[in-house]
Design a protein around this motif. Structure first.
Motif, mmCIF file in Angstrom:
data_model
loop_
_atom_site.group_PDB
_atom_site.id
_atom_site.type_symbol
_atom_site.label_atom_id
_atom_site.label_comp_id
_atom_site.label_asym_id
_atom_site.label_seq_id
_atom_site.Cartn_x
_atom_site.Cartn_y
_atom_site.Cartn_z
ATOM 1 N N VAL A 99 1.176 6.768 4.871
ATOM 2 C CA VAL A 99 0.461 6.640 3.588
ATOM 3 C C VAL A 99 -0.347 7.913 3.274
ATOM 4 C CG1 VAL A 99 -1.231 5.288 2.271
ATOM 5 C CG2 VAL A 99 0.430 4.111 3.730
ATOM 6 N N PRO A 100 -1.148 8.430 4.233
ATOM 7 C CA PRO A 100 -1.895 9.667 3.937
ATOM 8 C C PRO A 100 -0.970 10.832 3.583
ATOM 9 C CG PRO A 100 -2.686 8.678 5.986
ATOM 10 C CD PRO A 100 -1.481 7.892 5.566
ATOM 11 N N GLU A 101 0.190 10.900 4.231
ATOM 12 C CA GLU A 101 1.127 11.991 3.954
ATOM 13 C C GLU A 101 1.644 11.899 2.509
ATOM 14 O OE1 GLU A 101 4.713 13.985 6.448
ATOM 15 O OE2 GLU A 101 5.048 11.879 5.983
ATOM 16 N N LEU A 102 1.978 10.678 2.063
ATOM 17 C CA LEU A 102 2.482 10.521 0.690
ATOM 18 C C LEU A 102 1.381 10.817 -0.331
ATOM 19 C CD1 LEU A 102 4.837 7.380 0.905
ATOM 20 C CD2 LEU A 102 5.367 9.788 1.251
ATOM 21 N N GLU A 103 0.148 10.407 -0.014
ATOM 22 C CA GLU A 103 -0.974 10.719 -0.919
ATOM 23 C C GLU A 103 -1.210 12.226 -0.979
ATOM 24 O OE1 GLU A 103 -3.304 6.411 -0.339
ATOM 25 O OE2 GLU A 103 -4.098 8.197 0.671
ATOM 26 N N ALA A 104 -1.036 12.897 0.171
ATOM 27 C CA ALA A 104 -1.235 14.357 0.245
ATOM 28 C C ALA A 104 -0.170 15.112 -0.557
ATOM 29 C CB ALA A 104 -1.220 14.812 1.702
ATOM 30 N N ILE A 105 1.037 14.566 -0.620
ATOM 31 C CA ILE A 105 2.109 15.202 -1.409
ATOM 32 C C ILE A 105 1.687 15.273 -2.882
ATOM 33 C CG2 ILE A 105 4.480 14.836 -2.263
ATOM 34 C CD1 ILE A 105 5.212 13.870 0.601
ATOM 35 N N TYR A 106 1.027 14.208 -3.367
ATOM 36 C CA TYR A 106 0.516 14.231 -4.750
ATOM 37 C C TYR A 106 -0.671 15.177 -4.886
ATOM 38 C CZ TYR A 106 3.614 10.536 -6.345
ATOM 39 O OH TYR A 106 4.740 9.829 -6.706
ATOM 40 N N LYS A 107 -1.583 15.093 -3.912
ATOM 41 C CA LYS A 107 -2.769 15.976 -3.941
ATOM 42 C C LYS A 107 -2.356 17.450 -4.074
ATOM 43 C CE LYS A 107 -7.040 14.106 -2.793
ATOM 44 N NZ LYS A 107 -6.632 12.710 -2.519
ATOM 45 N N THR A 114 -3.828 6.806 -4.890
ATOM 46 C CA THR A 114 -4.121 6.062 -3.655
ATOM 47 C C THR A 114 -3.162 4.882 -3.594
ATOM 48 O OG1 THR A 114 -6.432 6.659 -3.919
ATOM 49 C CG2 THR A 114 -5.944 4.917 -2.324
ATOM 50 N N PHE A 115 -2.569 4.655 -2.438
ATOM 51 C CA PHE A 115 -1.595 3.566 -2.319
ATOM 52 C C PHE A 115 -2.175 2.288 -1.727
ATOM 53 C CE2 PHE A 115 1.397 7.190 -2.568
ATOM 54 C CZ PHE A 115 2.105 6.755 -3.683
ATOM 55 N N GLY A 116 -3.228 2.405 -0.903
ATOM 56 C CA GLY A 116 -3.708 1.174 -0.262
ATOM 57 C C GLY A 116 -5.064 1.326 0.376
ATOM 58 N N LEU A 161 5.273 1.452 -7.340
ATOM 59 C CA LEU A 161 6.447 1.553 -6.463
ATOM 60 C C LEU A 161 7.218 2.843 -6.742
ATOM 61 C CD1 LEU A 161 8.136 -1.987 -6.213
ATOM 62 C CD2 LEU A 161 7.128 -0.670 -4.348
ATOM 63 N N SER A 162 7.338 3.211 -8.029
ATOM 64 C CA SER A 162 8.073 4.429 -8.374
ATOM 65 C C SER A 162 7.354 5.657 -7.821
ATOM 66 C CB SER A 162 8.253 4.540 -9.884
ATOM 67 O OG SER A 162 7.037 4.933 -10.508
ATOM 68 N N GLN A 163 6.012 5.632 -7.842
ATOM 69 C CA GLN A 163 5.231 6.751 -7.296
ATOM 70 C C GLN A 163 5.431 6.849 -5.782
ATOM 71 O OE1 GLN A 163 1.395 5.426 -8.718
ATOM 72 N NE2 GLN A 163 1.537 6.608 -10.611
ATOM 73 N N TRP A 164 5.436 5.701 -5.146
ATOM 74 C CA TRP A 164 5.647 5.622 -3.685
ATOM 75 C C TRP A 164 7.052 6.115 -3.326
ATOM 76 C CZ3 TRP A 164 3.068 4.187 0.805
ATOM 77 C CH2 TRP A 164 3.844 3.828 1.894
ATOM 78 N N HIS A 165 8.052 5.574 -4.034
ATOM 79 C CA HIS A 165 9.441 5.952 -3.777
ATOM 80 C C HIS A 165 9.653 7.447 -4.003
ATOM 81 C CE1 HIS A 165 11.104 1.586 -4.521
ATOM 82 N NE2 HIS A 165 10.493 1.710 -3.352
ATOM 83 N N ALA A 166 9.103 7.958 -5.092
ATOM 84 C CA ALA A 166 9.286 9.375 -5.417
ATOM 85 C C ALA A 166 8.724 10.258 -4.302
ATOM 86 C CB ALA A 166 8.616 9.696 -6.753
ATOM 87 N N ALA A 167 7.506 9.958 -3.870
ATOM 88 C CA ALA A 167 6.871 10.778 -2.827
ATOM 89 C C ALA A 167 7.665 10.718 -1.524
ATOM 90 C CB ALA A 167 5.434 10.333 -2.598
ATOM 91 N N SER A 168 8.202 9.527 -1.196
ATOM 92 C CA SER A 168 8.947 9.406 0.065
ATOM 93 C C SER A 168 10.271 10.171 -0.005
ATOM 94 C CB SER A 168 9.171 7.936 0.437
ATOM 95 O OG SER A 168 10.091 7.319 -0.454
ATOM 96 N N ALA A 169 10.896 10.188 -1.183
ATOM 97 C CA ALA A 169 12.144 10.946 -1.340
ATOM 98 C C ALA A 169 11.869 12.444 -1.203
ATOM 99 C CB ALA A 169 12.783 10.645 -2.705
#
Length: 409
Positions: A99-107, A114-116, A161-169
């Motif tokens: 989760v922190p890694e995906l938030e950092a990709i946006y940062k 924030t996801f959770g 979910l789209s924000q989460w999916h995008a960051a993970s891709a």
């Protein structure tokens, strides 16, 4: 789980470091209380505690804080499952690393998402656990699972979910694949025998109930034919297809695992995903079918399905572009094709989690009864598949799945 069942190692001492780190001017604990944090049927996989602590500050004032702590069931069937898939290891890894890694990709591109909830480490915990901030303090709550989410709520969840999916891709495109733990999720070969055992009873009880649904003549034979191959089929779909647009699925995105925060006028301010125990890297069809079939309101579930997929896709494209995704961006048609190709996921949702979402609160709702073949277990499963609310949903969802080819062997 009665108050007496709260493990005796859950004490003020184990929170000492968390309190020092999170409470400004912390001096000492004045009062400590742990209670069961969720009612039967609101959470199956784990035991939830709400820990309330009254803290004395250095200036003599008091402050109340609270945390949520998840603990494992002491059931034998659960212990068996944990040997193959430690959902606590998985969830702590998700909270501490993924989760922190995906938030950092946006940062990194100047976007704050924030996801959770924040998660904490407890010292000297005696069993597996996950400790989290109590989102209730920030006014977060679940929507009404029985009524199902309306369009406003559904769109906000799809955006998240789209924000989460995008960051993970993007993460996989830039840093390479996720670990095995996230690649296979629950679908490891060594879990297959146990899953087959579990699905046998539920499958038989569903077939029995299915024969009483209005219009069952259309699909009953297909449902029966699926039973012996149900587990093989889902393992087949769970295999990674490199040609698909793949993301890290949340994996358990039903309404109780989504928290909404509202402003003074009742408008949604923020949406968080919780319960990161079943993540799985693979097709977006998994999360989309899981969420839209299990948690939307009946009037919209199928009528707005295609619209919701387009809404999701618009948001996915927007965020893949924001994050400068280097691979080809999937078209709307690609997403729809995946939903057809992996349509059987929809059947597993409709006969699984959807029945639990739509069940009126009852004390018999437990993991034991959900998976067990005792008399109480069979009774509970028949209750799941025969509640008037579930019948309304399943009687429209099954013909829809049939017409999309999702019940074909």
């Amino acid at each position: 789980m009665a108050a007496s069942k709260i493990p005796d190692w859950v004490t003020a001492e184990i929170f000492e470091d968390v309190l020092k780190a999170t409470v400004n001017g912390y001096s000492k604990v004045k009062n400590f209380k742990a209670d069961i944090g969720s009612a039967a049927g609101e959470n199956y996989a784990t035991i939830m505690l709400r820990v309330k602590i009254e803290v004395e500050l250095q200036d003599g004032k008091s402050k109340s804080v609270s945390y949520m702590v998840k603990l494992p069931h002491q059931l034998e069937i659960f212990q068996e499952m944990m040997k193959r898939n430690n959902i606590f290891d998985i969830e702590r890894t998700m909270y501490n690393e993924v989760v922190p890694e995906l938030e950092a990709i946006y940062k990194a591109v100047g976007v704050d998402i924030t996801f959770g909830a924040k998660s904490y480490d407890l010292k000297n915990a005696k069993t597996d656990y996950v400790a989290l901030e109590d989102l209730g303090l920030k006014g977060f709550k679940n929507a009404n699972r029985l009524e199902g989410l309306d369009q406003t709520h559904t769109e906000r969840v799809l955006r998240k979910l789209s924000q989460w999916h995008a960051a993970s891709a993007v993460r996989v495109a830039t840093k390479g694949p996720y670990s095995d733990m996230l690649l296979h999720g629950f679908f490891k070969e060594e879990s297959k025998p146990m899953m087959t055992e579990m699905m046998k009873g539920m499958g038989a009880n569903f077939v029995k109930s299915c024969a009483t649904y209005e219009g069952h003549e259309l699909y009953l034979d297909k449902v029966k034919a699926l039973q012996p191959v149900a587990v093989d089929k889902i393992f087949e779909l769970a295999k990674l297809e490199p040609t698909e647009f793949n993301v890290l699925n949340h994996g358990d995105s039903w309404s109780n695992n989504i928290m909404f925060q509202y402003d003074a006028f009742g408008k949604i301010k923020e949406v968080y995903l919780v319960d990161y125990q079943l993540p799985k890297y693979g097709t977006v069809a998994q999360d989309l079918l899981y969420f839209l079939l299990s948690s939307t309101k009946l009037e919209d579930k199928l009528a707005k399905f295609d619209y919701y997929i387009k809404f999701y896709h618009d948001n996915l494209v927007e965020h893949l572009k924001i994050l400068k995704y280097s691979k080809p961006i999937p078209s709307l048609r690609d997403i729809h094709l995946a939903l057809f190709k992996f349509g059987y996921f929809g059947y597993t949702v409709a006969t699984g989690v959807m029945s639990a979402v739509l069940l009126d609160p009852t004390d018999t709702a437990s993991l034991e009864n959900f998976l067990g073949d005792s008399e109480a277990g069979v009774d509970f499963q028949m209750q799941l598949y025969n509640s008037p609310r579930y019948r309304k949903h399943i009687q429209v969802v099954l013909p829809w799945l049939l017409n999309r080819g999702a019940l074909e062997l």
